[in-house]
Scaffold this motif. Sequence first.
Motif, PDB file in Angstrom:
ATOM      1  N   ILE A 231     -64.586 -29.015 100.673  1.00  0.00           N
ATOM      2  CA  ILE A 231     -65.309 -30.183 101.169  1.00  0.00           C
ATOM      3  C   ILE A 231     -65.498 -31.213 100.064  1.00  0.00           C
ATOM      4  O   ILE A 231     -65.289 -32.422 100.261  1.00  0.00           O
ATOM      5  N   ARG A 232     -65.863 -30.767  98.864  1.00  0.00           N
ATOM      6  CA  ARG A 232     -66.065 -31.719  97.765  1.00  0.00           C
ATOM      7  C   ARG A 232     -64.731 -32.303  97.295  1.00  0.00           C
ATOM      8  O   ARG A 232     -64.664 -33.466  96.899  1.00  0.00           O
ATOM      9  N   ARG A 233     -63.670 -31.505  97.337  1.00  0.00           N
ATOM     10  CA  ARG A 233     -62.351 -32.026  96.948  1.00  0.00           C
ATOM     11  C   ARG A 233     -61.931 -33.206  97.816  1.00  0.00           C
ATOM     12  O   ARG A 233     -61.297 -34.144  97.347  1.00  0.00           O
ATOM     13  N   ARG A 234     -62.273 -33.164  99.102  1.00  0.00           N
ATOM     14  CA  ARG A 234     -61.878 -34.230 100.015  1.00  0.00           C
ATOM     15  C   ARG A 234     -62.466 -35.583  99.625  1.00  0.00           C
ATOM     16  O   ARG A 234     -61.955 -36.630 100.037  1.00  0.00           O
ATOM     17  N   ASN A 235     -63.544 -35.570  98.853  1.00  0.00           N
ATOM     18  CA  ASN A 235     -64.184 -36.820  98.440  1.00  0.00           C
ATOM     19  C   ASN A 235     -63.777 -37.267  97.045  1.00  0.00           C
ATOM     20  O   ASN A 235     -64.298 -38.263  96.538  1.00  0.00           O
ATOM     21  N   MET A 236     -62.848 -36.536  96.429  1.00  0.00           N
ATOM     22  CA  MET A 236     -62.425 -36.892  95.080  1.00  0.00           C
ATOM     23  C   MET A 236     -61.223 -37.843  95.132  1.00  0.00           C
ATOM     24  O   MET A 236     -60.423 -37.801  96.075  1.00  0.00           O
ATOM     25  N   PRO A 237     -61.093 -38.730  94.140  1.00  0.00           N
ATOM     26  CA  PRO A 237     -60.018 -39.735  94.172  1.00  0.00           C
ATOM     27  C   PRO A 237     -58.616 -39.136  94.190  1.00  0.00           C
ATOM     28  O   PRO A 237     -57.682 -39.750  94.725  1.00  0.00           O
ATOM     29  N   GLN A 238     -58.445 -37.925  93.611  1.00  0.00           N
ATOM     30  CA  GLN A 238     -57.111 -37.313  93.584  1.00  0.00           C
ATOM     31  C   GLN A 238     -56.619 -36.939  94.981  1.00  0.00           C
ATOM     32  O   GLN A 238     -55.418 -36.808  95.220  1.00  0.00           O
ATOM     33  N   PHE A 239     -57.575 -36.736  95.897  1.00  0.00           N
ATOM     34  CA  PHE A 239     -57.221 -36.181  97.200  1.00  0.00           C
ATOM     35  C   PHE A 239     -56.187 -37.040  97.933  1.00  0.00           C
ATOM     36  O   PHE A 239     -55.164 -36.547  98.410  1.00  0.00           O
ATOM     37  N   SER A 240     -56.450 -38.338  98.028  1.00  0.00           N
ATOM     38  CA  SER A 240     -55.524 -39.205  98.772  1.00  0.00           C
ATOM     39  C   SER A 240     -54.170 -39.299  98.088  1.00  0.00           C
ATOM     40  O   SER A 240     -53.128 -39.410  98.751  1.00  0.00           O
TER      41      SER A 240
END
Length: 274
Positions: A231-240
């Motif tokens: 869940i926290r990874r989805r909000n990190m800039p690397q995700f997109s």
Amino acid sequence: MTPLLEVSGVSHSYHTMEGETNALSHITFSIYNGEFVAIVGPSGCGKTTLLTLLAGLAVPESGTILLNGRPAAESHERIGYMFQRDRLLEWRTILGNVSLGLEIQKRLTPQTREELLSMLDAYGLGEFAHSRPSELSGGMRQRAALIRTLALKPDLLLLDEPFSALDYQTRLTVCDDISSIIRKNRKTAVLVTHDLSEAISAADRILVLSPRPGTLKGEISLDFAGETSPIRRRNMPQFSTYFNSVWKELKTDETVSHEQIPEETAAAEPSAPE
């Protein structure tokens, strides 16, 4: 470092009266102890076939699959398989369900029963030990299914779209829960999923398969600076950035359909291609 799992030149076909269907072609990769690897690809590319071969439930037509240096087909007791549905037995309690594998292997003892009760407590199911599966939510049932698998102490966990039967909101939470449990237990896991966001948020590395016959056409390592919560990874800039990299690998094949981006995911990820 010696790989836990070594897949070398694996090819596999299905044979029927109508003819031969090539499912996989010359797949080669390694997975190391403690890694969480996701496998993605278009429908029909052989993802589940590959998982079946890794589990030792079938033998590849060519190539080898080794777990700890031994053929996977000889290592059933070291491999845990979590299906799309929890497959809990309604006539058994939750404790009865999570202890089923140990019963079958004649390893259920007072000590292992206490270990199961401790695991149920640790993962929020302690008060439901004597409840029936129908009394639990979908997410709780999936946690029970994972505990049943972990109880056998497998070296390798195989996850065949274990969240696909859940609604989107529950899927996010359960993916986070189960990923946390797997990492806490330092298990090596292979996740097959159609959901690119799910793969990126949970895994350390993604293997991308081509359309049938499936070949390994791409491999992407993920670095979220030590963050392991999906869940926290989805909000990190690397995700997109990673999402677009995986999508680019898939989009090179014209047969890839929009189903690779679930409707909810496409809406949630502004950077995803339309």
